[in-house]
Design an enzyme around this catalytic site. Structure first.
Site, PDB file in Angstrom:
ATOM      1  N   LYS A 112      10.227  -1.959  -5.483  1.00 32.98           N
ATOM      2  CA  LYS A 112      11.107  -2.917  -6.225  1.00 32.98           C
ATOM      3  C   LYS A 112      10.246  -4.318  -6.675  1.00 32.98           C
ATOM      4  O   LYS A 112       9.389  -5.001  -5.893  1.00 32.98           O
ATOM      5  CB  LYS A 112      12.417  -3.471  -5.601  1.00 32.98           C
ATOM      6  N   GLU A 138       6.380   2.047   3.871  1.00 34.26           N
ATOM      7  CA  GLU A 138       5.471   1.124   4.565  1.00 34.26           C
ATOM      8  C   GLU A 138       5.369   0.016   3.584  1.00 34.26           C
ATOM      9  O   GLU A 138       5.330  -0.103   2.471  1.00 34.26           O
ATOM     10  CB  GLU A 138       4.138   1.614   4.276  1.00 34.26           C
TER      11      GLU A 138
END
Length: 189
Positions: A112, A138
């Site tokens: 995002k 991750e």
């Protein structure tokens, strides 16, 4: 291969349990009205959330990072609503959502922009046809300062692509090593 819309995502989640738990709309505020990083169904994707369990990388043992022989002692386990990632380090987490990917579908997952604009990069490999499980996430902190990740809020968007034909061999057929993963999963060879 075409990208799938919110209508398709809703139908697949409701009829085939492709995403559990599933949020049919985009959520932008907590129940108490506080602004959060959005999650849920968007126009052509699904914004996934990070669960509250983390593995934070530390180099207390001066270990060499080796994907074929990863030292589990390089991580500190943490459970909480906010994870602090050390400067120039990373953390692993898992999604709140469990996925069951159809045989004709491949996904791509992108971080995002809210996190990217803070120097926090989210990396996830594609979800292959007939893969299922919780997704290991991750988070790389590319900054020289500590960085926060918020559990139970949006962290990345999954895009679903459907092929014109069925693959010969799916992830399940070849016995993929991350099939059915439940928690934060470290590298396997």
């Amino acid at each position: 291969m075409s990208i799938k819309s919110d209508k398709w995502i809703r139908r697949m989640a409701e009829e085939h349990k492709m995403i559990e738990p599933f949020v049919p709309d985009q959520v932008r505020a907590s129940e108490d009205g506080r602004r959060i990083v959005s999650y849920g169904t968007s126009s052509y994707g699904y914004d996934i959330r990070c669960a509250d369990e983390f593995k934070i990388f530390t180099n207390i043992n001066s270990t060499i990072v080796d994907p074929k022989n990863f030292d589990e002692g390089s991580f500190v386990d943490f459970k909480g609503d906010v994870c602090i990632i050390p400067p120039n380090s990373f953390a692993l987490a898992r999604t709140v959502e469990y996925f069951r990917i159809p045989r004709t579908v491949l996904t791509v997952c992108l971080g995002k922009s809210t996190y990217a604009r803070c120097g926090i990069i989210v990396n996830v490999t594609p979800f292959e046809p007939e893969w299922e499980g919780y997704v290991t996430l991750e988070f790389s902190n590319t900054t020289p300062l500590p960085a926060k990740i918020y559990a139970n809020e949006g962290v990345a968007q999954v895009l679903f692509f459907e092929s014109d034909e069925v693959c010969d061999v799916s992830y399940a057929d070849r016995g993929g090593k991350y099939q059915g993963q439940r928690g934060v999963t470290l590298p396997k060879t």
